[in-house]
Design a protein around this motif. Sequence first.
Motif, PDB file in Angstrom:
ATOM      1  N   TYR A 452       0.843  -1.194   0.000  1.00 49.58           N
ATOM      2  CA  TYR A 452       0.000   0.000   0.000  1.00 49.58           C
ATOM      3  C   TYR A 452       0.879   1.244   0.000  1.00 49.58           C
ATOM      4  O   TYR A 452       1.636   1.489   0.939  1.00 49.58           O
ATOM      5  N   LEU A 453       0.769   2.006  -1.087  1.00 50.84           N
ATOM      6  CA  LEU A 453       1.572   3.214  -1.258  1.00 50.84           C
ATOM      7  C   LEU A 453       0.659   4.433  -1.156  1.00 50.84           C
ATOM      8  O   LEU A 453      -0.365   4.507  -1.844  1.00 50.84           O
ATOM      9  N   TYR A 454       1.039   5.376  -0.293  1.00 56.74           N
ATOM     10  CA  TYR A 454       0.286   6.613  -0.106  1.00 56.74           C
ATOM     11  C   TYR A 454       1.143   7.772  -0.614  1.00 56.74           C
ATOM     12  O   TYR A 454       2.322   7.890  -0.256  1.00 56.74           O
ATOM     13  N   THR A 455       0.552   8.618  -1.450  1.00 58.16           N
ATOM     14  CA  THR A 455       1.303   9.732  -2.017  1.00 58.16           C
ATOM     15  C   THR A 455       0.406  10.951  -2.182  1.00 58.16           C
ATOM     16  O   THR A 455      -0.785  10.820  -2.475  1.00 58.16           O
ATOM     17  N   SER A 456       0.985  12.124  -1.990  1.00 61.45           N
ATOM     18  CA  SER A 456       0.264  13.377  -2.222  1.00 61.45           C
ATOM     19  C   SER A 456       0.624  13.980  -3.577  1.00 61.45           C
ATOM     20  O   SER A 456       0.107  15.034  -3.941  1.00 61.45           O
ATOM     21  N   ASP A 457       1.505  13.296  -4.327  1.00 64.77           N
ATOM     22  CA  ASP A 457       1.935  13.799  -5.640  1.00 64.77           C
ATOM     23  C   ASP A 457       2.018  12.634  -6.631  1.00 64.77           C
ATOM     24  O   ASP A 457       3.108  12.178  -6.987  1.00 64.77           O
ATOM     25  N   PRO A 458       0.868  12.138  -7.091  1.00 63.99           N
ATOM     26  CA  PRO A 458       0.885  10.984  -8.003  1.00 63.99           C
ATOM     27  C   PRO A 458       1.625  11.258  -9.312  1.00 63.99           C
ATOM     28  O   PRO A 458       2.235  10.333  -9.877  1.00 63.99           O
ATOM     29  N   GLN A 459       1.586  12.492  -9.797  1.00 61.17           N
ATOM     30  CA  GLN A 459       2.247  12.791 -11.066  1.00 61.17           C
ATOM     31  C   GLN A 459       3.754  12.601 -10.966  1.00 61.17           C
ATOM     32  O   GLN A 459       4.394  12.106 -11.900  1.00 61.17           O
ATOM     33  N   ALA A 460       4.326  12.995  -9.826  1.00 53.24           N
ATOM     34  CA  ALA A 460       5.772  12.846  -9.655  1.00 53.24           C
ATOM     35  C   ALA A 460       6.184  11.382  -9.567  1.00 53.24           C
ATOM     36  O   ALA A 460       7.344  11.041  -9.828  1.00 53.24           O
ATOM     37  N   GLU A 461       5.252  10.504  -9.202  1.00 54.33           N
ATOM     38  CA  GLU A 461       5.571   9.086  -9.054  1.00 54.33           C
ATOM     39  C   GLU A 461       4.873   8.245 -10.120  1.00 54.33           C
ATOM     40  O   GLU A 461       4.693   7.037  -9.946  1.00 54.33           O
ATOM     41  N   ALA A 462       4.480   8.879 -11.220  1.00 54.64           N
ATOM     42  CA  ALA A 462       3.700   8.193 -12.252  1.00 54.64           C
ATOM     43  C   ALA A 462       4.437   6.988 -12.826  1.00 54.64           C
ATOM     44  O   ALA A 462       3.848   5.915 -13.018  1.00 54.64           O
ATOM     45  N   ARG A 463       5.747   7.129 -13.124  1.00 54.62           N
ATOM     46  CA  ARG A 463       6.496   6.016 -13.713  1.00 54.62           C
ATOM     47  C   ARG A 463       6.546   4.830 -12.762  1.00 54.62           C
ATOM     48  O   ARG A 463       6.323   3.687 -13.171  1.00 54.62           O
ATOM     49  N   ARG A 464       6.831   5.093 -11.514  1.00 54.65           N
ATOM     50  CA  ARG A 464       6.914   4.013 -10.522  1.00 54.65           C
ATOM     51  C   ARG A 464       5.568   3.310 -10.370  1.00 54.65           C
ATOM     52  O   ARG A 464       5.506   2.077 -10.280  1.00 54.65           O
ATOM     53  N   LEU A 465       4.504   4.086 -10.328  1.00 52.27           N
ATOM     54  CA  LEU A 465       3.176   3.502 -10.173  1.00 52.27           C
ATOM     55  C   LEU A 465       2.829   2.621 -11.367  1.00 52.27           C
ATOM     56  O   LEU A 465       2.228   1.548 -11.216  1.00 52.27           O
ATOM     57  N   TYR A 466       3.230   3.051 -12.556  1.00 53.15           N
ATOM     58  CA  TYR A 466       2.922   2.284 -13.765  1.00 53.15           C
ATOM     59  C   TYR A 466       3.755   1.007 -13.835  1.00 53.15           C
ATOM     60  O   TYR A 466       3.233  -0.080 -14.118  1.00 53.15           O
ATOM     61  N   GLN A 467       5.062   1.122 -13.574  1.00 51.38           N
ATOM     62  CA  GLN A 467       5.954  -0.028 -13.693  1.00 51.38           C
ATOM     63  C   GLN A 467       5.612  -1.131 -12.693  1.00 51.38           C
ATOM     64  O   GLN A 467       5.762  -2.314 -12.991  1.00 51.38           O
ATOM     65  N   ASN A 468       5.155  -0.743 -11.514  1.00 54.16           N
ATOM     66  CA  ASN A 468       4.841  -1.736 -10.478  1.00 54.16           C
ATOM     67  C   ASN A 468       3.349  -2.091 -10.442  1.00 54.16           C
ATOM     68  O   ASN A 468       2.902  -2.747  -9.510  1.00 54.16           O
ATOM     69  N   ARG A 469       2.622  -1.624 -11.455  1.00 56.41           N
ATOM     70  CA  ARG A 469       1.215  -1.979 -11.629  1.00 56.41           C
ATOM     71  C   ARG A 469       0.368  -1.650 -10.393  1.00 56.41           C
ATOM     72  O   ARG A 469      -0.450  -2.446  -9.933  1.00 56.41           O
ATOM     73  N   PHE A 470       0.587  -0.463  -9.868  1.00 51.67           N
ATOM     74  CA  PHE A 470      -0.240  -0.009  -8.754  1.00 51.67           C
ATOM     75  C   PHE A 470      -1.618   0.401  -9.272  1.00 51.67           C
ATOM     76  O   PHE A 470      -1.742   1.005 -10.344  1.00 51.67           O
ATOM     77  N   VAL A 471      -2.630   0.087  -8.495  1.00 49.49           N
ATOM     78  CA  VAL A 471      -4.011   0.430  -8.826  1.00 49.49           C
ATOM     79  C   VAL A 471      -4.469   1.563  -7.911  1.00 49.49           C
ATOM     80  O   VAL A 471      -4.316   1.483  -6.687  1.00 49.49           O
ATOM     81  N   LYS A 472      -5.030   2.604  -8.505  1.00 50.83           N
ATOM     82  CA  LYS A 472      -5.486   3.752  -7.725  1.00 50.83           C
ATOM     83  C   LYS A 472      -6.772   3.410  -6.981  1.00 50.83           C
ATOM     84  O   LYS A 472      -7.761   2.990  -7.577  1.00 50.83           O
ATOM     85  N   GLU A 473      -6.761   3.611  -5.647  1.00 50.75           N
ATOM     86  CA  GLU A 473      -7.925   3.328  -4.812  1.00 50.75           C
ATOM     87  C   GLU A 473      -8.719   4.590  -4.466  1.00 50.75           C
ATOM     88  O   GLU A 473      -9.828   4.499  -3.957  1.00 50.75           O
ATOM     89  N   GLY A 474      -8.135   5.770  -4.705  1.00 49.63           N
ATOM     90  CA  GLY A 474      -8.817   7.022  -4.393  1.00 49.63           C
ATOM     91  C   GLY A 474      -8.136   7.775  -3.265  1.00 49.63           C
ATOM     92  O   GLY A 474      -7.047   7.413  -2.801  1.00 49.63           O
ATOM     93  N   ILE A 475      -8.789   8.862  -2.805  1.00 52.74           N
ATOM     94  CA  ILE A 475      -8.240   9.666  -1.712  1.00 52.74           C
ATOM     95  C   ILE A 475      -8.435   8.915  -0.397  1.00 52.74           C
ATOM     96  O   ILE A 475      -9.556   8.557  -0.034  1.00 52.74           O
ATOM     97  N   ALA A 476      -7.339   8.687   0.309  1.00 50.95           N
ATOM     98  CA  ALA A 476      -7.402   7.960   1.580  1.00 50.95           C
ATOM     99  C   ALA A 476      -7.598   8.908   2.755  1.00 50.95           C
ATOM    100  O   ALA A 476      -8.340   8.612   3.694  1.00 50.95           O
ATOM    101  N   PHE A 477      -6.928  10.058   2.726  1.00 48.71           N
ATOM    102  CA  PHE A 477      -7.039  11.063   3.780  1.00 48.71           C
ATOM    103  C   PHE A 477      -6.346  12.318   3.277  1.00 48.71           C
ATOM    104  O   PHE A 477      -5.889  12.366   2.120  1.00 48.71           O
ATOM    105  N   ARG A 478      -6.256  13.330   4.122  1.00 45.39           N
ATOM    106  CA  ARG A 478      -5.607  14.579   3.741  1.00 45.39           C
ATOM    107  C   ARG A 478      -4.580  14.967   4.792  1.00 45.39           C
ATOM    108  O   ARG A 478      -4.854  14.894   5.995  1.00 45.39           O
ATOM    109  N   LEU A 479      -3.414  15.380   4.322  1.00 41.74           N
ATOM    110  CA  LEU A 479      -2.357  15.873   5.195  1.00 41.74           C
ATOM    111  C   LEU A 479      -2.291  17.394   5.106  1.00 41.74           C
ATOM    112  O   LEU A 479      -2.953  18.014   4.262  1.00 41.74           O
TER     113      LEU A 479
END
Length: 573
Positions: A452-479
Amino acid sequence: MDKKIIFFIGAMFIFCSFPALAVAPSDQKVPGRPSEGGVSSRMIHPEEQRPVLTIMPREIDLGLIKPGSTALGEFKLSDLTTGSMECAASCPDGWEVISGKALPVNVSHEPVSLRVELTIAELLEKARAGKSAPPAYAAKMKMQADGKELICQKSLKAGQHRKAIALTFAGGPMNIFVDFRIQPDQTSPSISLNPQRLDLGSQPPGKILSKKIELTNKGRERLQWSIIDSREAGKSLPPAEPKQERYFSFLQEELPEPGKYLIPERLKDAMELTGKWAEKNGYPLMKSGAGSLKYRFQGTGISIFLKSHTPEGNCVVYLDETLVTLPEEMFGEWEKKEILIAEGLTDGPHTLNLVIRGGALEVEGVKVFGREIQRGPKGWITVFPNSGTTLSEIDYLNVKVDTTSLTPGGYGDDILFQTNAGEEAAEVYVSIIPDAAHKVLDVYLYSSDSDYLYTSDPQAEARRLYQNRFVKEGIAFRLFAPQTPGTTPFHRWYNPSIRDHFYSYDRTGGRKRLDGYIYEGSIGNIATSRMTNTRELYRWFNPATGRHYYSTQPKVPPALKKYRFDGIAGYVR
């Protein structure tokens, strides 16, 4: 003659000690009994129990009373000790006593009822000044207790009223309050404000905010109105208790899909809906079927504003998962009602859950008690136009709120309308927060094979998310944004051998061994203790895989039943 009975949920306890009833120990020697060791002996008298008066509730709202009808209310008085006390109830100031004197009430451990019956005469008393002056109604108040009664009367104008009933006893005087609103007949002018309560939300300082109020006349005769400064003229409506209160509106001003209610962005952290909710003029409406509205708040009590209710309506209320029993008289068909759910709670987080099982119900908002609210400086609220004459048209009033001189905190004030049919008030609320505190970061949850990966900047981690086949679950909370007072960076580590992400506000990982983990930086700021409008972020751990999961829900989904609770990671929005 129509009658209605108004009940309130909750209680306010008024503690009154009686020093004269307590016998203090003597410091003198007792004759005939020598002291031992040169120390004076004492005669110890057992201290008598001091009566403690409780009143449930301290204030009742009889609601809207039409001419020719009667409303009933009831106070419960009791002594928390096993003793008893005598007290007397008197008519409100300025009322003429027409039967009886001060009403004696014998209060014991078992609750005794003090009933209040208020009747508004059907015929108007025409004012001497002529037809242009506000008409007055003959109001008769009857109080009953222990088979005795006290009756008093007074001429009152249409509109909102709050009257104090004085209780006198050995501990001194105290007041209990009766609220009600007299509805004029259809001929007389009658002011109506929509909305009557303005919630401007949370704003950074230095802004000038603008809202509109619709003013209409519900009567057939001409309505003359003007806005007066309550600080100079003296407000005829005393502020209702508790004095510290904040209104939160459920109005959705920007509807992305007409006819369907979606939770406004400002309420997403506090509000949850189940079922098919429609919208009516921007407010949530349950037309039929079943559904629920859950609202989380921080305070000592809460009331809910309902705009309409149908006779077949069926709803129940839970507070902190405890059922609040509402009497049948609270149901039926009506419009615009405030229902006090609870007061005198322990100051802290609570949850209100409104469950609808049938019928139609329209919800306007809630008022939370125990919030620190202060008045803004003179002139911080302006209204244009500030006077006028209204017959059957709609007058649109522009309300401007100047926050340039306000420091962070909660603010509230009333716009007072004086008319030829009585007085009316519109409430205004706004919270001013520091610029940094105003900014929050959406944290998205991505999952890949129980990692489970939590990020506030999905665009900056787009390559990593794609390569590791992460599935977006939505907004979990707010910091929170960096530099927000009361927060600290929320750090992230990754262990590639077991494919686990770990998060903590402690840079060293706290009690977690970080062998094999790679530090990946901060994803935002988290509160280390509870702040206003925050909630717990729970950490869960799977001993079999060594992986972690984070959620604002106190229970994990069924698919994660092997995870066990591993503490609170912090407080988030």
